[in-house]
Design a protein around this motif. Structure first.
Motif, short mmCIF file in Angstrom:
data_model
loop_
_atom_site.label_atom_id
_atom_site.label_comp_id
_atom_site.label_asym_id
_atom_site.label_seq_id
_atom_site.Cartn_x
_atom_site.Cartn_y
_atom_site.Cartn_z
N PRO A 139 24.94 129.97 38.77
CA PRO A 139 23.29 129.74 39.02
C PRO A 139 22.80 129.26 37.96
CG PRO A 139 23.91 131.93 38.40
CD PRO A 139 25.48 131.10 38.51
N GLN A 140 21.66 128.72 38.09
CA GLN A 140 20.86 127.99 36.98
C GLN A 140 20.35 129.09 35.82
OE1 GLN A 140 17.77 125.47 38.18
NE2 GLN A 140 17.15 124.95 36.27
N PRO A 141 20.34 128.92 35.00
CA PRO A 141 19.90 130.15 33.83
C PRO A 141 18.65 130.31 33.86
CG PRO A 141 21.44 128.54 32.63
CD PRO A 141 21.20 127.90 34.04
N GLN A 142 18.08 131.32 33.94
CA GLN A 142 16.64 131.74 34.12
C GLN A 142 15.94 131.08 33.06
OE1 GLN A 142 16.01 136.15 33.86
NE2 GLN A 142 13.62 135.58 33.68
N ASP A 143 14.71 130.66 33.29
CA ASP A 143 13.71 130.01 32.24
C ASP A 143 12.92 131.15 31.54
OD1 ASP A 143 12.66 128.10 30.36
OD2 ASP A 143 11.26 127.35 32.33
N ASP A 144 12.98 131.21 30.41
CA ASP A 144 11.97 132.25 29.78
C ASP A 144 10.78 131.58 29.05
OD1 ASP A 144 10.78 134.49 28.44
OD2 ASP A 144 12.44 135.08 27.00
N THR A 145 9.46 131.40 29.64
CA THR A 145 8.61 130.95 29.07
C THR A 145 7.89 131.63 28.00
OG1 THR A 145 6.92 131.44 31.01
CG2 THR A 145 8.18 129.33 31.23
N ASP A 146 8.19 133.17 27.97
CA ASP A 146 7.46 134.04 27.05
C ASP A 146 7.92 134.18 25.76
OD1 ASP A 146 5.57 134.63 29.21
OD2 ASP A 146 6.81 136.15 29.95
N SER A 147 9.10 133.70 25.52
CA SER A 147 9.74 133.59 24.16
C SER A 147 10.55 132.54 23.68
CB SER A 147 10.54 134.93 24.03
OG SER A 147 11.84 134.79 24.74
N ALA A 148 11.06 132.45 22.48
CA ALA A 148 11.89 131.37 22.12
C ALA A 148 13.44 131.72 22.17
CB ALA A 148 11.68 131.40 20.63
N LEU A 149 13.64 132.65 23.25
CA LEU A 149 15.04 133.24 23.53
C LEU A 149 15.38 132.55 24.95
CD1 LEU A 149 14.87 136.96 22.67
CD2 LEU A 149 15.28 135.08 21.29
N ALA A 150 16.78 132.35 25.01
CA ALA A 150 17.25 131.63 26.30
C ALA A 150 18.23 132.52 26.82
CB ALA A 150 17.78 130.22 25.75
N PHE A 151 18.65 132.37 28.23
CA PHE A 151 19.12 133.18 28.81
C PHE A 151 20.46 132.44 28.97
CE2 PHE A 151 15.34 135.50 30.34
CZ PHE A 151 15.64 136.65 30.24
N THR A 152 21.00 132.09 27.98
CA THR A 152 22.24 130.92 27.86
C THR A 152 23.19 131.45 26.59
OG1 THR A 152 21.26 129.24 26.65
CG2 THR A 152 20.83 129.17 28.96
N MET A 153 24.06 130.75 26.18
CA MET A 153 24.92 130.80 25.13
C MET A 153 24.54 129.80 24.16
SD MET A 153 28.58 130.20 26.92
CE MET A 153 29.34 130.52 25.55
N GLU A 154 23.72 128.88 24.43
CA GLU A 154 23.60 127.53 23.72
C GLU A 154 22.62 127.90 22.69
OE1 GLU A 154 23.56 127.38 27.07
OE2 GLU A 154 25.71 126.49 27.32
N GLY A 155 22.88 127.51 21.27
CA GLY A 155 21.75 127.79 20.44
C GLY A 155 22.34 128.46 19.11
N ASP A 156 21.50 128.72 18.28
CA ASP A 156 22.02 129.38 17.02
C ASP A 156 21.33 130.63 16.84
OD1 ASP A 156 22.60 129.83 14.29
OD2 ASP A 156 21.37 128.25 13.51
N ALA A 157 22.07 131.50 16.96
CA ALA A 157 21.86 133.07 16.75
C ALA A 157 21.88 133.44 15.36
CB ALA A 157 22.50 133.97 17.59
N PHE A 158 22.66 132.80 14.71
CA PHE A 158 22.87 133.22 13.11
C PHE A 158 21.98 132.95 12.39
CE2 PHE A 158 24.96 132.91 8.81
CZ PHE A 158 25.64 134.15 8.85
N ASP A 159 21.21 131.99 12.42
CA ASP A 159 20.11 131.55 11.62
C ASP A 159 18.57 132.01 12.14
OD1 ASP A 159 21.70 130.47 9.25
OD2 ASP A 159 21.97 128.67 10.80
N ALA A 160 18.69 132.87 13.18
CA ALA A 160 17.38 133.09 13.96
C ALA A 160 16.55 134.02 12.89
CB ALA A 160 17.82 133.79 15.11
N PRO A 161 15.35 134.10 13.03
CA PRO A 161 14.50 134.99 12.28
C PRO A 161 14.78 136.41 12.64
CG PRO A 161 13.27 133.29 13.16
CD PRO A 161 14.48 132.99 13.74
N ALA A 162 14.68 137.44 11.80
CA ALA A 162 15.06 138.73 12.01
C ALA A 162 14.47 139.52 13.33
CB ALA A 162 14.58 139.70 10.98
N ALA A 163 13.22 138.75 13.61
CA ALA A 163 12.56 139.53 14.96
C ALA A 163 13.31 138.84 15.91
CB ALA A 163 11.03 139.12 14.83
#
Length: 898
Positions: free
Chosen positions: A709-733
């Motif tokens: 399925p196509q990953p859900q698009d979250d327009t309400d936050s800077a988070l993605a329902f995928t495994m792509e991206g940088d979680a290590f350098d994310a702000p604490a919040a």
């Protein structure tokens, strides 16, 4: 700061700490087991060996344990020295001698600290071929699994459970390689922080039993940063989802709040999200309809003149959307009027009085604590744990005089034995903190308030005096006031649990009196009942009683009830009358409750794990929570449903609602800073909710469709329902999970994200404080001191009693929690029970209804009062009456309503 040399490289580290903590704070990797930032050092496992050199000319050195070595100027050590490497390898090989070869089936696999340290040490081949010792596992209750054969005897479990959390039913037995950690007999662990053993244990001895029921490997969980919804403390959590089910909740480190630990209600109360009877489809007059039909019907509701009832467990954004829909003049609080009065006092005190609302870390630094009328252990367990640590400060001070560092845990405890700091508990019944208290005073709520006002007067003669106090209470007031005067960092703790508004006023008065004496704001910590109770009050709602009265005096076209059960907040007959008089009732909620059965329109909303928004905790800290999963069925965020019917606003994303709320309510102006906006990116990418180790994305939904399925698009936050991206350098919040190379365990990997181990998170801990102490001006004294109340013959004063499991509505729906909820009862002092002829059950008159309930004899109950459990299933609904008439039940009494 002092200078040390590690493997020939100079470093600056804070003075006074131990070497292990300093090395980890520098980002260096050194294996360890028994040490924990919150528990200190005991040197039990011998795994953190380094070579310590006398000076730059010493090339041999000696092996030393880093956790037991204080840092000092010029300290030279070898982390990679052959002697240290060989020693550490030998220790891990010995520890693994009896450890089973069960990593593929162990539930700890993938976030096991033992796995990480074994790999870090280089122990990849086992030479031992003998028989392994085996143990019998125990049943430890509905929360914890026990697999004793995996134990490496690090002693972390008993050190946390007994020394830190105050439990007494988990012990260490036997000796040598037959050491056994468990209970003297099978049974549920009694301490309300037992779930932390899952994260404290570095192996798989203690695992999450609720997670086992629907187990998924940790790396396959979809997670998001969140906030606990089961009390007003605001602990940070990380919920994890897989296959559309919320699998577990674990601790999310926050340096100022929960630190490394959660209470069991916050950890295991998530089960309500997965309940089969969740509200997932719109209902019109009891019949399910589609989401489109629900939207269309909602638009037809007459909102002009309608009443909106907000919720203390819904987000600020949801409550603000309702307030905008019905207008501020028609917006009411969905809580009992007594709670409203106390919350309003707390709001005014924090906003305009010269007092300071401390974080839990600041609570732990208090040297004298006064608890006024609140059973903190049951209403805010994590705050009670912080108070427990505060009572150790006197032993730390005594140790400091003897030059014993505070991290030398065994030495400090041996020195102080059972010595504890001044803790004064003024309560209506027995509490979990009584065992630590220097003085315990049990009185009726009104008498506790009077005693509190007397303490304020003893601190500051300008405060109103209290007449008619007994000699005993006057002595208590003077001695407690003297202790508070001598304190360097006094703390007053109170809250809404007593149901007596004067107690909250008295607590504020004591803090204000201290502030005047100290010429600086004194600390007062208020316990609020729900996760957003204070946030709701900042929207300036009217009390619920006025809403119920308005339907009697005029025509109300509609009532929109947001995530509240009115029958828990007001008398049954008053709610029934109100619902029968309004034109139609619209309920937005996620769980079935009594109001849902009376509403004409029921709209399903997401839980905390499925939606996003902002809560304000009892400290006054605004924090953002994010969705870990999609809402079930046709459920949506509450504010989205309300936006459908809003004639003036066209909100498309959460940031727009948050911004509108911040602009409209001055005290909430900073709420927009609680977390980065939805357009935040790292190298152009969102922050992943899924780990980079995640597997089987296609297979996860293969039972529905073999296509990915196509990953859900979250327009309400800077988070993605995928495994792509940088979680290590994310702000604490926005950090969705804790992981670092070589560090897979949630509790241990967090060191890679802290400024220093055990301190604040890099970039600052999440959330923003909305209140700062008023430095100038004097708050007006409260002058209405309650009179002493004596019950009439045959009538008892009611005192609310709270339980960690059962008194909070959402967690009480969790299957695992249900097993720990006590049966309905009422509690009486033995002398009162004797007056009733030692009855096994009593018949009481409750708002006009007769109830028959079993009696518990409890000598901590004040004579003349009756302890009534709050919220337990099977107890009468609605706020508890001030007094109850009761008599011995007839022999045929069945224990149910008649």
């Amino acid at each position: 700061m002092v200078g040390i040399v590690v493997d020939g490289e100079p470093h600056e580290v804070p003075a006074g700490g131990n070497l292990l903590q300093s090395l980890l704070s520098l980002g260096l990797d050194l294996p360890y087991f028994c040490w924990h930032p919150a528990l200190g050092s005991v040197g039990a496992c011998r795994q953190c060996a380094v070579v310590q050199y006398r000076d730059e000319n010493d090339v041999t050195g000696r092996v030393a344990m880093a956790c037991m070595t204080p840092v000092a100027e010029g300290l030279r050590i070898g982390l990679k020295a052959p002697a240290a490497v060989e020693f550490r390898a030998g220790i891990i090989e010995l520890l693994m001698t009896n450890h089973p070869h069960d990593c593929p089936v162990c539930e700890e696999g993938g976030e096991c600290h033992l796995q990480d340290m074994t790999v870090m040490t280089g122990h990849t081949f086992r030479q031992y071929r003998g028989l392994k010792r085996t143990h019998r596992n125990q049943y430890l209750g509905p929360f914890i699994n026990h697999e004793m054969n995996r134990c490496i005897a690090c002693y972390r479990c008993v050190r946390f459970y007994r020394d830190y959390a105050g439990g007494d039913d988990l012990q260490v037995f036997a000796s040598r390689n037959q050491v056994y950690f468990g209970r003297f007999e099978d049974g549920a662990l009694e301490n309300e922080f037992s779930g932390n053993l899952v994260e404290v244990c570095p192996t798989g001895v203690f695992t999450d039993r609720t997670f086992s029921a629907h187990f998924t490997r940790k790396w396959d969980l979809q997670t998001a940063p969140s906030v606990c919804v089961h009390c007003g403390v605001g602990c940070n959590t990380t919920p994890g989802e897989r296959y559309g089910t919320l699998k577990r909740v674990i601790n999310r480190y926050h340096g100022d709040l929960n630190g490394y630990f959660l209470c069991d209600r916050g950890r295991f109360g998530y089960g309500f999200v997965n309940c089969a009877d969740r509200l997932t489809e719109p209902m019109l007059h009891g019949q399910p309809v589609t989401r489109a039909e629900g939207r269309a019907r909602l638009r037809d509701v007459t909102f002009k003149g309608a009443i909106g009832i907000g919720s203390p467990r819904a987000s600020l954004e949801a409550n603000f959307a309702l307030r905008e829909l019905v207008g501020p003049e028609n917006f009411y609080a969905g809580c009992a009027d007594a709670d409203y009065a106390m919350l309003d006092t707390i709001r005014r005190v924090l906003a305009s009085w010269p007092v300071h609302s401390p974080s839990l870390r600041e609570v732990e630094g208090a040297d004298v604590v006064l608890v006024l009328g609140e059973d903190v252990g049951n209403t805010a367990p994590r705050l009670a744990l912080a108070i427990r640590q505060a009572t150790r400060n006197c032993m730390l001070a005594a140790a400091a005089e003897l030059k014993i560092a505070p991290w030398q845990d065994a030495a400090v405890r041996e020195l102080a034995q059972q010595v504890r700091g001044p803790l004064f508990v003024l309560a209506t019944t027995g509490t979990r903190l009584d065992e630590l208290a220097e003085v315990v005073v049990r009185r009726t709520p009104a008498d506790i308030a009077r005693l509190g006002f007397a303490i304020a007067h003893a601190l500051e003669p300008a405060a109103p005096a209290v007449s008619g106090l007994s000699d005993e209470d006057r002595q208590h007031a003077e001695s407690i006031a003297e202790a508070l005067k001598r304190a360097d960092n006094p703390l007053v703790v109170s809250g809404t649990g007593s149901g007596e508004p004067a107690i909250v006023e008295a607590a504020a008065q004591i803090a204000c009196a201290l502030s005047r004496r100290r010429k600086q704001p004194a600390s007062v910590s208020f316990v609020v009942p729900e996760c957003n109770s204070l946030g709701l009050m900042l929207l300036d709602p009217k009390r619920l009683g006025k809403a119920l009265e308005s339907a009697e005096s005029g025509s109300v076209p509609a009532a929109i009830v947001l995530e509240s059960d009115l029958f828990r907040s007001a008398r049954t007959e008053a709610v029934e009358s109100f619902l029968s008089r309004v034109g139609e009732t619209v309920l937005l909620d996620h769980s079935p409750q009594a109001t849902a059965h009376r509403a004409q329109i029921v709209l399903p909303v997401g839980t905390f794990a499925e939606t996003e928004g902002t809560f304000v905790n009892g400290e006054g800290r605004a924090q953002r929570f994010f969705a870990a999963m999609s809402p079930r069925g046709a459920a949506m965020d509450s504010w989205r449903w309300l936006a459908e019917a809003h004639p003036r606003h066209d909100w498309q994303c959460l940031d727009e609602v948050t911004g509108a709320c911040a602009a409209a309510i001055p005290v909430l102006a900073r709420m927009v800073d609680a977390a980065p906006r939805a357009d935040f990116r790292i190298d152009g990418l969102k922050i992943p909710r899924q780990t980079h180790r995640r597997s089987g994305r296609t297979a996860a939904s293969a039972h529905i469709d073999i296509r990915e399925p196509q990953p859900q698009d979250d327009t309400d936050s800077a988070l993605a329902f995928t495994m792509e991206g940088d979680a290590f350098d994310a702000p604490a919040a926005l950090r969705t999970y804790s992981w670092a190379p070589s560090w897979n365990s949630n509790g241990q990997s967090i060191a890679k994200f802290q400024d220093e181990v055990g301190g604040a998170l890099r970039g600052g801990d999440p959330g923003v404080r909305l209140f700062e102490p008023v430095q100038r001006g004097a708050a007006p004294w409260f002058t209405e001191i309650p009179r002493a109340v004596a019950a009439e013959p045959g009538v008892w004063l009611t005192v609310p009693r709270y339980h960690v499991f059962g008194s909070e509505a959402l967690s009480a729906r969790a299957e695992s929690v249900v097993e720990r909820i006590p049966a309905p009862y009422v509690a009486l002092h033995p002398s009162d029970l004797a007056r009733l002829g030692h009855a096994d059950s009593v018949e009481l008159n409750w708002h006009g209804f007769r109830e028959v309930l079993p009696v518990l004899a409890d000598d901590t109950v004040v004579p003349g009062t009756i302890g009534v459990p709050v919220g337990l299933p099977g107890m009468p609904c609605g706020p508890c009456p001030r007094t109850l008439a009761l008599r011995k039940a007839e022999p045929h009494g069945s224990g149910v309503s008649t």
